[in-house]
Scaffold this motif. Structure first.
Motif, PDB file in Angstrom:
ATOM      1  N   ASP A   1       0.857  -1.182   0.000  1.00 42.57           N
ATOM      2  CA  ASP A   1       0.000   0.000   0.000  1.00 42.57           C
ATOM      3  C   ASP A   1       0.894   1.232   0.000  1.00 42.57           C
ATOM      4  O   ASP A   1       1.438   1.627   1.041  1.00 42.57           O
ATOM      5  CB  ASP A   1      -0.909  -0.012   1.230  1.00 42.57           C
ATOM      6  N   LEU A   2       1.066   1.849  -1.165  1.00 44.28           N
ATOM      7  CA  LEU A   2       1.953   3.004  -1.293  1.00 44.28           C
ATOM      8  C   LEU A   2       1.343   4.282  -0.742  1.00 44.28           C
ATOM      9  O   LEU A   2       2.052   5.274  -0.550  1.00 44.28           O
ATOM     10  CB  LEU A   2       2.328   3.211  -2.768  1.00 44.28           C
ATOM     11  N   ARG A   3       0.049   4.265  -0.484  1.00 43.31           N
ATOM     12  CA  ARG A   3      -0.599   5.480   0.041  1.00 43.31           C
ATOM     13  C   ARG A   3      -0.059   5.829   1.427  1.00 43.31           C
ATOM     14  O   ARG A   3      -0.130   6.989   1.841  1.00 43.31           O
ATOM     15  CB  ARG A   3      -2.108   5.265   0.120  1.00 43.31           C
ATOM     16  N   ALA A   4       0.483   4.833   2.112  1.00 41.12           N
ATOM     17  CA  ALA A   4       1.001   5.055   3.464  1.00 41.12           C
ATOM     18  C   ALA A   4       2.492   5.394   3.466  1.00 41.12           C
ATOM     19  O   ALA A   4       3.108   5.424   4.526  1.00 41.12           O
ATOM     20  CB  ALA A   4       0.757   3.810   4.312  1.00 41.12           C
ATOM     21  N   VAL A   5       3.062   5.647   2.278  1.00 46.54           N
ATOM     22  CA  VAL A   5       4.493   5.960   2.169  1.00 46.54           C
ATOM     23  C   VAL A   5       4.640   7.460   1.933  1.00 46.54           C
ATOM     24  O   VAL A   5       4.453   7.939   0.815  1.00 46.54           O
ATOM     25  CB  VAL A   5       5.144   5.164   1.023  1.00 46.54           C
ATOM     26  N   PRO A   6       4.953   8.251   2.946  1.00 44.96           N
ATOM     27  CA  PRO A   6       4.939   9.715   2.802  1.00 44.96           C
ATOM     28  C   PRO A   6       5.991  10.258   1.849  1.00 44.96           C
ATOM     29  O   PRO A   6       5.796  11.319   1.251  1.00 44.96           O
ATOM     30  CB  PRO A   6       5.190  10.211   4.237  1.00 44.96           C
ATOM     31  N   GLY A   7       7.100   9.565   1.679  1.00 45.02           N
ATOM     32  CA  GLY A   7       8.159  10.062   0.815  1.00 45.02           C
ATOM     33  C   GLY A   7       7.937   9.821  -0.657  1.00 45.02           C
ATOM     34  O   GLY A   7       8.769  10.227  -1.477  1.00 45.02           O
ATOM     35  N   LEU A   8       6.805   9.180  -1.023  1.00 49.48           N
ATOM     36  CA  LEU A   8       6.538   8.844  -2.423  1.00 49.48           C
ATOM     37  C   LEU A   8       5.109   9.223  -2.810  1.00 49.48           C
ATOM     38  O   LEU A   8       4.301   8.363  -3.172  1.00 49.48           O
ATOM     39  CB  LEU A   8       6.774   7.349  -2.660  1.00 49.48           C
ATOM     40  N   PRO A   9       4.767  10.524  -2.778  1.00 46.54           N
ATOM     41  CA  PRO A   9       3.401  10.921  -3.106  1.00 46.54           C
ATOM     42  C   PRO A   9       3.142  10.949  -4.611  1.00 46.54           C
ATOM     43  O   PRO A   9       4.020  11.303  -5.402  1.00 46.54           O
ATOM     44  CB  PRO A   9       3.313  12.340  -2.529  1.00 46.54           C
ATOM     45  N   GLY A  10       1.942  10.555  -5.021  1.00 44.53           N
ATOM     46  CA  GLY A  10       1.533  10.717  -6.409  1.00 44.53           C
ATOM     47  C   GLY A  10       1.861   9.527  -7.289  1.00 44.53           C
ATOM     48  O   GLY A  10       2.746   8.722  -7.003  1.00 44.53           O
TER      49      GLY A  10
ATOM     50  N   TYR B   1      11.668   5.906   3.678  1.00 40.39           N
ATOM     51  CA  TYR B   1      12.360   6.701   2.654  1.00 40.39           C
ATOM     52  C   TYR B   1      12.004   8.173   2.817  1.00 40.39           C
ATOM     53  O   TYR B   1      10.819   8.531   2.771  1.00 40.39           O
ATOM     54  CB  TYR B   1      11.980   6.198   1.269  1.00 40.39           C
ATOM     55  N   PRO B   2      12.987   9.071   2.971  1.00 41.26           N
ATOM     56  CA  PRO B   2      12.680  10.476   3.250  1.00 41.26           C
ATOM     57  C   PRO B   2      12.383  11.317   2.023  1.00 41.26           C
ATOM     58  O   PRO B   2      11.932  12.455   2.137  1.00 41.26           O
ATOM     59  CB  PRO B   2      13.963  10.965   3.936  1.00 41.26           C
ATOM     60  N   GLY B   3      12.630  10.784   0.830  1.00 42.23           N
ATOM     61  CA  GLY B   3      12.490  11.590  -0.385  1.00 42.23           C
ATOM     62  C   GLY B   3      13.753  12.394  -0.659  1.00 42.23           C
ATOM     63  O   GLY B   3      14.637  12.513   0.186  1.00 42.23           O
ATOM     64  N   LEU B   4      13.828  12.945  -1.875  1.00 40.76           N
ATOM     65  CA  LEU B   4      14.978  13.736  -2.278  1.00 40.76           C
ATOM     66  C   LEU B   4      14.640  15.221  -2.257  1.00 40.76           C
ATOM     67  O   LEU B   4      13.502  15.606  -2.533  1.00 40.76           O
ATOM     68  CB  LEU B   4      15.411  13.361  -3.707  1.00 40.76           C
TER      69      LEU B   4
ATOM     70  N   SER C   1       9.188  16.560  -5.159  1.00 50.67           N
ATOM     71  CA  SER C   1       8.004  16.314  -4.319  1.00 50.67           C
ATOM     72  C   SER C   1       8.359  16.396  -2.843  1.00 50.67           C
ATOM     73  O   SER C   1       7.871  15.622  -2.020  1.00 50.67           O
ATOM     74  CB  SER C   1       7.378  14.948  -4.640  1.00 50.67           C
ATOM     75  N   GLN C   2       9.190  17.365  -2.493  1.00 50.83           N
ATOM     76  CA  GLN C   2       9.705  17.519  -1.133  1.00 50.83           C
ATOM     77  C   GLN C   2       8.759  18.393  -0.306  1.00 50.83           C
ATOM     78  O   GLN C   2       8.559  19.568  -0.608  1.00 50.83           O
ATOM     79  CB  GLN C   2      11.096  18.167  -1.188  1.00 50.83           C
TER      80      GLN C   2
END
Length: 463
Positions: free
Chosen positions: A287-296, A327-330, A334-335
């Protein structure tokens, strides 16, 4: 540092002495070669000479006498819109032209590997959009699962600046079209193709040349596994070219938005859920909806590609999922940089073309959109179908008026500067809305690069 093999006792010329040029000079010298350098900038040449490097004016007649190879930095045109005069001179006298990527693949494997229990691996990621996120996510997943890994290429460190591989280590490379186009050696173990959209068309003489430059990573290197996004015709074509038949699981097709079926290996995301199918049977889901560092949806495509790459290395779905959640994102992709009164501020300064900006606009339901800059070829028509989520656009850049006039169907205000755009958007934003910087344009009319533009947005949000 990776000492360059194959040039011991020979002279190698370097054109362009920025980050990659300097790392190349050090790596060549470590491998026993003599490096001579040249840069079009007098200031850069002076700095190189002050640091003890051997300058040679490669624009002069006879400059290539005794030179075994010319190594070119990625920002220097070698074919379109016209070859750099130094490159043309090398061609004329038969001196091979290469870049640091080619040297890396030529030099990475060493005799030390004979004592390793597990051979090191190279994962190379290319595509128009998402390759930085995909590469960084693969690296993050590997590290979180206890696998030794290094991240390099168009992100992080230069390829020749990394450490020699350890037993079982994985090197993850992000490679741009500038890098794949010229490299004489391209031999990744796993190659990843995210997507293709028009970009750098002047450098590649059109979309066909751009596609051909990226396709070289697969056609020239023959990777053991190819992970290919099939949401565009170019990806579908490439997957078909690489596969030996319907059930060829050396090819993993990935998608965001469509269910992939058939006897092969597929990873896709729909409505926020990632699914892995092999031989038409589901064997994994996240479920990617619960992954905050990867929106959209665009980040969900990146997640599918990273998931597939890690699965080829033997990682289990649950270990990959746990790593994705942390994952914190880059930066500049999408930061999320602030949340105030239920208004979220998102920095996607890396959205420098129409396609990447369109994907950012689809990621949030109500958007105060900061856009504009140095417009690329092709106009903004590709954005028009995706303006439904835009409450209002705030246009920056020297050509803000012209940019705003093309946003047919959206309310747009010419702000010109980042300070004004952020101030206006902040004052007018309502609860539940997102103030999004996704410029759909290059930054060079006002900033040195997209990073500086994103940093300015963060400054304005914080002031």
């Amino acid at each position: 540092m990776i000492p360059v093999q194959g040039y011991a006792g020979q002279t190698v010329a370097i054109l362009g002495f920025g980050r990659s040029g300097r790392a190349t000079a050090v790596a060549l010298q470590a491998g026993g070669a003599q490096a001579v350098v040249w840069d079009d900038s007098a200031a850069t040449r002076d700095a190189a000479e002050a640091d003890g490097y051997d300058l040679r004016d490669l624009t002069k007649a006879g400059a290539f006498e005794g030179v075994a190879s010319l190594i070119v930095s990625p920002g220097i045109p070698h074919l379109y819109p016209a070859p750099h005069p130094v490159i043309a001179a090398a061609w004329a006298v038969g001196v091979p032209v290469d870049n640091d990527i080619g040297l890396f693949f030529q030099s990475f494997a060493t005799a030390d590997w004979d004592s390793f229990d597990t051979m090191p691996r190279v994962i190379a990621v290319t595509g128009s959009n998402g390759k930085s996120t995909t590469a960084a996510l693969i690296h993050h997943i590997l590290v979180e699962n206890g696998r030794p890994a290094q991240l390099a290429g168009n992100i992080g460190r230069g390829v020749l600046d990394i450490e020699p591989a350890h037993d079982g280590e994985v090197v993850v490379l992000e490679l741009s079209s500038y890098q794949t186009d010229l490299a004489r050696a391209l031999t990744p173990d796993i190659a990843v193709w995210t997507n293709l959209s028009p970009d750098h068309l002047d450098r590649h003489a059109g979309l066909g040349g751009y596609f051909a430059a990226k396709r070289r990573l697969f056609a020239e290197g023959g990777p053991e596994r190819a992970i290919i996004g099939v949401d565009e015709n170019e990806g579908r074509y490439l997957a078909n070219q690489m596969a030996q038949g319907q059930g060829d699981d050396r090819i993993i097709q990935v998608s965001s938005g469509q269910k992939l079926t058939g006897p092969g290996w597929h990873v896709f995301a729909r409505k926020g859920f990632l699914s892995e199918y092999r031989k038409d049977r589901q064997i994994g889901s996240i479920d990617l909806r619960a992954v905050p560092g990867l929106p959209g949806a665009h980040n969900h495509q990146n997640a599918c590609a990273a998931y597939a790459a890690c699965r080829t290395l033997g990682l289990g779905p649950r270990g990959i999922e746990a790593a994705m959640r942390s994952y914190p994102g880059l930066p500049h992709r999408s930061q999320i940089v602030a949340t105030r009164g239920d208004v979220t501020f998102v920095n996607d300064s890396k959205a420098t073309n129409v396609d990447s900006a369109a994907k950012a606009l689809q990621a949030f339901p109500k958007i105060r959109w900061i856009c504009g800059g140095l417009q690329k070829e092709g106009g903004l028509d590709g954005l028009l179908p995706h303006l439904g989520h835009v409450v209002k656009a705030y246009v920056i850049g020297r050509e803000a008026d012209q940019f705003a006039r093309q946003l047919v169907g959206a309310e747009a205000e010419v702000c010109t500067t980042m300070d004004m755009a952020v101030a206006k958007a902040t004052a007018e934003a309502q609860a539940g809305e997102v103030v999004l910087l996704a410029p759909a344009a290059a930054s060079f009319d006002q900033y040195d690069n997209f990073e500086k533009r994103g940093e300015d947005f963060i400054r304005c949000v914080g002031s």
